[in-house]
Write a protein that holds these residues in place. Sequence first.
Motif, short mmCIF file in Angstrom:
data_model
loop_
_atom_site.label_atom_id
_atom_site.label_comp_id
_atom_site.label_asym_id
_atom_site.label_seq_id
_atom_site.Cartn_x
_atom_site.Cartn_y
_atom_site.Cartn_z
N ALA A 251 0.74 -1.27 0.04
CA ALA A 251 0.13 -0.06 0.04
C ALA A 251 0.90 1.29 0.14
O ALA A 251 0.42 2.17 -0.80
CB ALA A 251 -0.85 -0.01 1.32
N ALA A 252 2.06 1.09 0.69
CA ALA A 252 2.87 2.21 0.73
C ALA A 252 3.41 2.55 -0.45
O ALA A 252 3.54 3.78 -1.03
CB ALA A 252 4.07 2.27 1.88
N LEU A 253 3.81 1.81 -1.39
CA LEU A 253 4.40 1.82 -2.54
C LEU A 253 3.49 1.99 -3.84
O LEU A 253 3.90 2.31 -4.92
CB LEU A 253 5.50 0.57 -2.97
N ILE A 254 2.19 1.65 -3.53
CA ILE A 254 1.18 1.88 -4.68
C ILE A 254 0.97 3.57 -4.66
O ILE A 254 0.94 4.14 -5.67
CB ILE A 254 0.09 1.18 -4.47
N VAL A 265 6.64 8.36 -8.80
CA VAL A 265 6.58 8.37 -10.25
C VAL A 265 7.98 7.60 -10.61
O VAL A 265 8.13 6.78 -11.63
CB VAL A 265 6.53 9.85 -10.86
N GLN A 266 9.06 8.06 -10.06
CA GLN A 266 10.53 7.79 -10.63
C GLN A 266 10.54 6.37 -10.25
O GLN A 266 10.91 5.30 -11.06
CB GLN A 266 11.50 8.26 -9.99
N PHE A 267 10.01 5.88 -9.27
CA PHE A 267 9.92 4.36 -8.83
C PHE A 267 9.24 3.54 -9.62
O PHE A 267 9.77 2.55 -10.09
CB PHE A 267 9.73 4.23 -7.26
N HIS A 268 8.14 3.97 -9.81
CA HIS A 268 7.26 3.24 -10.97
C HIS A 268 7.77 3.11 -12.10
O HIS A 268 7.65 2.11 -13.09
CB HIS A 268 5.85 3.94 -10.94
N ILE A 272 8.74 -0.26 -14.55
CA ILE A 272 8.02 -0.48 -15.80
C ILE A 272 8.52 0.62 -16.77
O ILE A 272 7.94 1.96 -16.89
CB ILE A 272 6.49 -0.46 -15.83
N PRO A 273 9.85 0.56 -17.24
CA PRO A 273 10.31 1.57 -18.09
C PRO A 273 9.55 2.00 -19.32
O PRO A 273 9.31 3.12 -19.80
CB PRO A 273 11.55 0.83 -18.68
N GLU A 274 8.65 1.04 -19.85
CA GLU A 274 8.03 1.41 -21.06
C GLU A 274 6.31 1.65 -20.62
O GLU A 274 5.37 1.42 -21.31
CB GLU A 274 7.90 0.12 -21.80
N LEU A 275 6.26 2.20 -19.57
CA LEU A 275 5.00 2.50 -18.89
C LEU A 275 4.18 3.30 -19.83
O LEU A 275 4.62 4.47 -20.31
CB LEU A 275 5.04 3.05 -17.56
N ASP A 276 2.83 3.06 -20.40
CA ASP A 276 2.08 3.69 -21.16
C ASP A 276 1.36 4.92 -20.41
O ASP A 276 1.10 4.90 -19.12
CB ASP A 276 0.90 2.92 -21.93
N SER A 277 0.74 5.83 -21.18
CA SER A 277 0.07 6.84 -20.27
C SER A 277 -1.45 6.86 -20.17
O SER A 277 -1.95 7.70 -19.34
CB SER A 277 0.24 8.14 -21.19
N GLU A 308 15.91 3.81 1.37
CA GLU A 308 17.25 4.21 1.04
C GLU A 308 17.67 3.39 -0.54
O GLU A 308 18.07 4.04 -1.52
CB GLU A 308 18.44 3.96 1.70
N LYS A 309 17.34 2.17 -0.48
CA LYS A 309 17.51 1.45 -1.82
C LYS A 309 16.40 1.97 -2.95
O LYS A 309 16.86 2.21 -4.17
CB LYS A 309 17.32 -0.07 -1.47
N ILE A 310 15.36 2.27 -2.63
CA ILE A 310 14.38 2.66 -3.75
C ILE A 310 14.64 4.22 -3.93
O ILE A 310 14.46 4.32 -5.28
CB ILE A 310 12.92 2.54 -3.10
N PHE A 311 14.89 5.03 -3.25
CA PHE A 311 14.81 6.49 -3.46
C PHE A 311 16.41 6.95 -3.60
O PHE A 311 16.46 8.09 -3.92
CB PHE A 311 14.24 7.32 -2.48
N GLY A 312 17.31 6.04 -3.34
CA GLY A 312 18.82 6.46 -3.69
C GLY A 312 19.77 7.13 -2.44
O GLY A 312 20.63 7.33 -2.80
N SER A 313 18.95 7.67 -1.30
CA SER A 313 19.61 8.27 -0.49
C SER A 313 18.77 8.29 0.74
O SER A 313 17.62 8.38 0.94
CB SER A 313 19.62 9.78 -0.77
N LYS A 314 19.60 8.12 1.91
CA LYS A 314 18.85 8.15 3.17
C LYS A 314 18.30 9.41 3.37
O LYS A 314 17.38 9.46 4.30
CB LYS A 314 20.01 7.57 4.32
N GLU A 315 18.79 10.43 3.25
CA GLU A 315 18.51 11.98 3.44
C GLU A 315 17.20 12.14 2.59
O GLU A 315 16.53 13.29 2.89
CB GLU A 315 19.61 12.85 3.00
#
Length: 913
Positions: A251-254, A265-268, A272-277, A308-315
Amino acid sequence: LDSLLQEKWSKMGIQEFHNFIETDSELSKNGVKGVDLVKTAWKLNKSQGQVGGMPPNRLPLVVDAENCLDRLYGGYYSDWCCGGEWNHMLEFLSVFFSTLQQANVHMAIFVNGALEPTRFDDWVTEQMKVRQNVRNILKHLNKRGTPPPKVWWVPPTGVRSVLRLALRHLNVTVMSSMESHRQEVVGFLRENGYLGIVADNAEYCIFDPPRYFSAKSLKLTLKMTVETKEIVMDEVARTLDLNPNRFSLLAALIGNHVLTPADLVQFHNKLIPELDSEKEDRTVRIIRAVVDYVRSLPTVDDIPALGEKIFGSKEDPRVRKLNEVVDYYNSGTEEGYRKFIPSRRKKREGIKLASETPEQEGESRQAYRSLMAEKKKLRVVGEQGDDRETDEATDKLETLNINDKNEEGKVSPAELGESGDNAKSQEEGKQSHKPEGGYPRTRNVLKPTIPSPHPEVLKTASDRHRQACMSPALYSLLTTGDMKLPQLLEDECHSDLPPIHSVYRELRQRIYGIVFNQHHLTFTRNKYEDELNSMKKSIKSMKSAQKKAGSSDVTLHNGEPRPETEVLEEKLDTANKKLEQIEKNAPDLMDIKVREWLPYNGYSSPEMVSPKTCQWSVPTVKRLWFGTNMDDKQRRLRAFLSCLNSDMPLMMNTGNVPQHLLLMCCVLRYIMTQKSILRKPELDAFLVTACSSELLDAESLSRIKLDLVTARGVQLATLFMQGVEMALLANDACGAPVPFLMCCPWLFFDGKLFHSKLRRAVVAQNLLEMCNHDIQMVVKVEQMRKAILDGLVPEFSSMPFPTMLGGAPAGPGPQFPPGKQNYMLQQNKVNMMMNMPGGGQGGLGMGGHRGGGGQMMPGGQGGGAAYQHYNQQGGIGNMMAGRGGAGGGKLVVAGSVVGQWGPNYGGNKNGSG
């Protein structure tokens, strides 16, 4: 751009997970099943159904009322936009809960009374959806004049308050949330051992209650069964091949109210790199991708490291949000509840106001029963036959008592927790500000400034709020100084009515003045300034006398001769000490500001509103709520009447205004003090509706068919019901001088009946005809109108009736719906003339009903003389009615029109022919 992005991402998130479960073929097949709550209750084992002393086999459920307002209202029947059919709603609720009681299903209803500033964006998004529906509704009414389709359904104005009053009247367990609505609903379920939740929100799926039933599928069938759909989360987890303890992370990541879809948005896009609109495919693909991602994780114990793994930084601030929202969802699960289980507090009775004595409750209950018995005896004019169904329905309404008060299984709302939890923090400071972090759309707006409420007042308000015994807005006003005003069914662009929330601004300001003791603060401040100025003036005169006094002057002080300079020095020193003490004890010179959120600017920024005082010395809110002598009782009622500009002798005379119609008459009087809003026939339509014998006759109401629904009629009903909503708030703020049974809107208003009376007001020749030739009803209407207009020189709206009939502003284009124009013009050819400005001064028949505009003398309804003439002559013969000069008129002899003339438009500027 921000608003467009907000609207785009609001369509995604956790709620889409609920739709995903119901629409996915495999999930809906395995995890969604139709159930009958009546049969389900009887299939329970005794051990499973035994809850908290409840009878065996009982199925106790918690209902989130916010998710099923339409269901509890009675469904999408065609006339829902007319202002609220409250008797139909009450009858439906009585049958619904009676059926459940017979089936051994117990329901506790939760209404949303929490301010929830962190969900402000979600609330605004909902209001914007309502606004779009309102535009479609009014466009449909202006074009077709028929009820709009159910796809545009919006909750009728005041439905939450009416629901709260109806459930309280039916003795159904009803509670209101305080801070976090969904957490409190699921917390109540787990604390009291309830077996399921009836709602329509995906967050409850994540909380994983014992059973979860769909609110939007809830229906009462003709076979007296209660059917709905059940979502079985164990089957959903099995189908998704996902451990239930990972649903919180899912639920948190949806996307949700804390970690929004825009934050993800960036995580999604990484998933799915080829995510349609396209929205539908996009949403489903995101949910499936997140499910796969969460399933693939080796562990979900270290959320900060995962963030940190998902967003790239602990800060990254999103890491903190991720941790926060996972904790939020975990706290609602059974395991999380055991970990953070609150300590059981002693069960205690809720605090009652001084006005809620057993004697007054008994009197109001007896008055309600007498009113129902009186309505039962009345029959619609011309109706014949034995109306057994009507009698049975009236009997039900008369003696409704759905749940037994002596049941040990009934859970008191006081068990939810100590009501004064917030009182300690409020007592610390001199004033209360809105907490940081709220209203993320507008972080830089001014914050409300309010004084800290008295601890006893706050404790009582907390208890009454939790038990849903008062308007939810009052508690948030006392504690935060915020007032959220919803989108209403009104035309904000092309209406001849002013913005409805603006009409009641002065009323709200008076309520703020009472709640925050504005009169007491002003009096204290003035008293302090007078004492300060007096002491400064005294010191100044002492210094002047000290300069004039000679060193050799002697004065008698305390019976002893002493040098005058020495005596003056001592007096000056004493005065300076008093001045220092006065300045030290100076009252807080706070400039009270309440923050109002209005829909007219899209809730982009609030309005800071100052309270207003009444024209007399209003006691403090503590005295209003807890004062027990007769003077306090009178002051409570006077404070309520003052808020609504109704502090007049006739308004308190039950001969003019019956007790159950007091609130209605106060609202109408307040509207009349706001210039040029209502036409005189429209005022009469409200009064005739309240006096009609059809009002409490469910069968008669069901037979009414509206041939035309106008935009103006819909907006007038909205204006009135919002006035009732504000009057209920004022009543609670003043200590409930009007008993709640006498505040119930089904006693004085029905939207469909009002529209039929408004429609009849256009074609009726006079008030007598409008009242179906019922002289007693005419007298009642005249008496109430006299009280409403007492001391006023009312300025009725001068807009001509063709505008109302067409529902659109005057201007180019047709004024009537297609197909009805000729019919309407022929039927109302004469009456429209009589409703033009100046046409209502002639006193047409019983009460000069045809007053469409202009001014009237105080109390001059124009009907007193006509009524006397009617009694003296035995009829209306020989009366020349509507001799309106330029407005046109007609001559009536023995009830027949023998002559008529049109308006004189050819006169000179002085009005001569």
